[in-house]
Enzyme design. Structure first.
Site, PDB file in Angstrom:
ATOM      1  CE1 TYR A 228       9.240   7.398  26.118  1.00 55.43           C
ATOM      2  CE2 TYR A 228       7.326   6.852  24.780  1.00 55.43           C
ATOM      3  CZ  TYR A 228       8.019   6.770  25.974  1.00 55.43           C
ATOM      4  OH  TYR A 228       7.478   6.054  27.029  1.00 55.43           O
TER       5      TYR A 228
ATOM      6  CB  SER B  25       6.275   2.702  25.577  1.00 57.70           C
ATOM      7  OG  SER B  25       5.086   3.423  25.253  1.00 57.70           O
TER       8      SER B  25
HETATM    9  N1  LIG Z   1       3.582   6.990  32.095  1.00 55.34           N
HETATM   10  C1  LIG Z   1       3.269   6.356  30.983  1.00 55.34           C
HETATM   11  O1  LIG Z   1       2.163   6.492  30.483  1.00 55.34           O
HETATM   12  C2  LIG Z   1       4.261   5.425  30.331  1.00 55.34           C
HETATM   13  C3  LIG Z   1       3.820   4.683  29.267  1.00 55.34           C
HETATM   14  C4  LIG Z   1       4.685   3.814  28.638  1.00 55.34           C
HETATM   15  C5  LIG Z   1       5.980   3.691  29.075  1.00 55.34           C
HETATM   16  N2  LIG Z   1       6.400   4.430  30.113  1.00 55.34           N
HETATM   17  C6  LIG Z   1       7.798   4.245  30.546  1.00 55.34           C
HETATM   18  O2  LIG Z   1       7.855   3.997  31.923  1.00 55.34           O
HETATM   19  C7  LIG Z   1       9.123   4.414  32.427  1.00 55.34           C
HETATM   20  C8  LIG Z   1       8.893   5.267  33.675  1.00 55.34           C
HETATM   21  O3  LIG Z   1       8.209   6.443  33.300  1.00 55.34           O
HETATM   22  P1  LIG Z   1       7.187   7.234  34.234  1.00 55.34           P
HETATM   23  O4  LIG Z   1       5.942   7.391  33.478  1.00 55.34           O
HETATM   24  O5  LIG Z   1       7.150   6.619  35.582  1.00 55.34           O
HETATM   25  O6  LIG Z   1       7.879   8.679  34.233  1.00 55.34           O
HETATM   26  P2  LIG Z   1       8.596   9.532  35.368  1.00 55.34           P
HETATM   27  O7  LIG Z   1       9.119  10.717  34.638  1.00 55.34           O
HETATM   28  O8  LIG Z   1       7.716   9.745  36.535  1.00 55.34           O
HETATM   29  O9  LIG Z   1       9.778   8.596  35.844  1.00 55.34           O
HETATM   30  C9  LIG Z   1      10.981   8.521  35.179  1.00 55.34           C
HETATM   31  C10 LIG Z   1      12.009   7.940  36.100  1.00 55.34           C
HETATM   32  O10 LIG Z   1      13.251   7.881  35.386  1.00 55.34           O
HETATM   33  C11 LIG Z   1      14.230   8.578  36.123  1.00 55.34           C
HETATM   34  N3  LIG Z   1      15.150   9.254  35.217  1.00 55.34           N
HETATM   35  C12 LIG Z   1      14.851  10.193  34.278  1.00 55.34           C
HETATM   36  N4  LIG Z   1      15.974  10.631  33.718  1.00 55.34           N
HETATM   37  C13 LIG Z   1      17.006   9.957  34.305  1.00 55.34           C
HETATM   38  C14 LIG Z   1      18.409   9.975  34.163  1.00 55.34           C
HETATM   39  N5  LIG Z   1      19.013  10.789  33.292  1.00 55.34           N
HETATM   40  N6  LIG Z   1      19.145   9.157  34.940  1.00 55.34           N
HETATM   41  C15 LIG Z   1      18.558   8.337  35.833  1.00 55.34           C
HETATM   42  N7  LIG Z   1      17.242   8.281  36.018  1.00 55.34           N
HETATM   43  C16 LIG Z   1      16.473   9.081  35.270  1.00 55.34           C
HETATM   44  C17 LIG Z   1      13.483   9.574  36.969  1.00 55.34           C
HETATM   45  O11 LIG Z   1      14.260   9.913  38.094  1.00 55.34           O
HETATM   46  C18 LIG Z   1      12.238   8.784  37.330  1.00 55.34           C
HETATM   47  O12 LIG Z   1      12.509   7.949  38.442  1.00 55.34           O
HETATM   48  C19 LIG Z   1       9.816   5.130  31.285  1.00 55.34           C
HETATM   49  O13 LIG Z   1      10.741   4.268  30.654  1.00 55.34           O
HETATM   50  C20 LIG Z   1       8.680   5.445  30.340  1.00 55.34           C
HETATM   51  O14 LIG Z   1       9.107   5.577  29.011  1.00 55.34           O
HETATM   52  C21 LIG Z   1       5.577   5.297  30.767  1.00 55.34           C
HETATM   53  O1  LIG Z   2       2.845   5.801  25.973  1.00 58.06           O
HETATM   54  C1  LIG Z   2       3.853   6.269  26.495  1.00 58.06           C
HETATM   55  O2  LIG Z   2       4.947   5.730  26.448  1.00 58.06           O
HETATM   56  C2  LIG Z   2       3.776   7.575  27.229  1.00 58.06           C
HETATM   57  O3  LIG Z   2       2.448   7.944  27.485  1.00 58.06           O
HETATM   58  C3  LIG Z   2       4.489   8.616  26.373  1.00 58.06           C
HETATM   59  O4  LIG Z   2       3.927   8.612  25.109  1.00 58.06           O
HETATM   60  C4  LIG Z   2       4.548   9.993  26.995  1.00 58.06           C
HETATM   61  O5  LIG Z   2       3.511  10.162  27.898  1.00 58.06           O
HETATM   62  C5  LIG Z   2       4.526  11.091  25.958  1.00 58.06           C
HETATM   63  O6  LIG Z   2       5.606  10.914  25.105  1.00 58.06           O
HETATM   64  C6  LIG Z   2       4.534  12.465  26.592  1.00 58.06           C
HETATM   65  O7  LIG Z   2       4.604  13.438  25.590  1.00 58.06           O
END
Ligand SMILES: NC(=O)c1ccc[n+]([C@@H]2O[C@H](COP(=O)([O-])OP(=O)(O)OC[C@H]3O[C@@H](n4cnc5c(N)ncnc54)[C@H](O)[C@@H]3O)[C@@H](O)[C@H]2O)c1
Ligand SMILES: O=C(O)[C@H](O)[C@@H](O)[C@H](O)[C@H](O)CO
Length: 261
Positions: free
Chosen positions: A168, A150
């Site tokens: 995080y 991230s």
């Molecule tokens: N959405 C954002 O803005 C953003 C930004 C930067 C990084 N990320 C990263 O992207 C990745 C996916 O996040 P997202 O935004 O799609 O969120 P999300 O919550 O929609 O997806 C999370 C996924 O991880 C799985 N998961 C959660 N806990 C788990 C566990 N204990 N065991 C197995 N699987 C588990 C969930 O089932 C889901 O499929 C994460 O690593 C997150 O940190 C997201």
């Molecule tokens: O940049 C990211 O990796 C995600 O946006 C996270 O920052 C989560 O959204 C946030 O932690 C929720 O509270």
């Protein structure tokens, strides 16, 4: 090899953790459309089955494995990798995508929450890479590991967003350097290890933040928008394919330019 062939994933097998929704499912569709067979793993069986169905309807050969990666002690990871090997016989691509956050000011942050975040976001990707390396990629003579870090792994949060996610940010910083360290060791096995650093994408995880602060986030983003349903697809296919053959240990931010400011 022509450039279209370099991006082709026919005959490849991908394992995507957290592939049941959000960014993981978006990447599962992308790799599947380029020809890969896709195994998705997540904790909640209902969501996972629905995602498997959606992939299958799109013509993608998919399997779903229920695995709680927040609990990696009792052989969860080797069972998961074993199940994919049993069904598909190989693993060419691992996307360490499952992740979560938990919020509290640093001065109040409980160790139990810190440990939970670290287990899922750091321990699980390490153990998965190790197991996929042992069971599949090292004996196969190569592979592609993509860690979903991230931009939060590059620093703290903007103070005006009051996010309070010290664990995080720390965990994603660890994923950034894990990517470099593993790339440095596993080049000798022809395994490419890279990371994607998403910016702000609407998802279940980011919903609380974006409900409150999407205007500020968009204003702070050079491209002036949030990440969308197709915005990770190209990066994932690039890093999963021969197109990135000579790229390893790198961080690719897909963030509309936030990390450039
Ligand atoms: N959405 C954002 O803005 C953003 C930004 C930067 C990084 N990320 C990263 O992207 C990745 C996916 O996040 P997202 O935004 O799609 O969120 P999300 O919550 O929609 O997806 C999370 C996924 O991880 C799985 N998961 C959660 N806990 C788990 C566990 N204990 N065991 C197995 N699987 C588990 C969930 O089932 C889901 O499929 C994460 O690593 C997150 O940190 C997201
Ligand atoms: O940049 C990211 O990796 C995600 O946006 C996270 O920052 C989560 O959204 C946030 O932690 C929720 O509270």
């Amino acid at each position: 090899m022509g450039v279209k062939q370099l991006f082709d994933l026919s005959g490849k097998v991908a394992l995507i953790t957290g592939g049941s929704r959000g960014l993981g499912l978006q990447m599962a569709f992308a790799l599947g459309e380029m020809g890969a067979k896709v195994a998705i793993a997540a904790r909640k069986p209902g969501e996972l089955a629905e995602a498997e169905r959606a992939l299958t309807v799109a013509g993608i050969e998919a399997m779903a494995v229920v695995a709680d990666l927040g609990d990696v002690a009792g052989g969860t990871v080797s069972r998961l990798v074993g199940a994919v090997m049993e069904r598909f016989g190989r693993i060419d691509i691992l996307i360490n995508n499952a992740g979560a956050t938990w919020g509290a000011p640093a001065e109040d942050y409980p160790l139990s929450a810190w440990d939970k975040v670290m287990t899922l976001n750091v321990d699980a990707p390490f153990l998965l890479a190790q197991e996929v390396g042992r069971q599949a990629m090292i004996p196969q003579g190569g592979g592609k590991i993509i860690n979903i870090a991230s931009i939060a792994g590059l620093g703290g949060n903007p103070p005006n967003l009051s996010m309070f996610t010290v664990a995080y940010n720390t965990s994603k910083g660890a994923v950034v350097n894990f990517t470099r360290a593993l790339a440095a060791e596993w080049g000798r096995y022809n395994i490419n290890v890279n990371a994607i650093l998403p910016g702000f994408f609407p998802s279940k995880m980011s919903q609380g933040l974006l409900d409150r602060f999407s205007t500020q986030v968009i204003e702070a983003t050079p491209l002036g928008r949030l990440g969308g349903d197709e915005d990770l697809m190209g990066a994932a296919v690039f890093l999963a394919s021969d197109a990135s053959r000579h790229v390893t240990g790198q961080m690719l931010a897909v963030d509309g330019g936030v990390s450039a400011t």
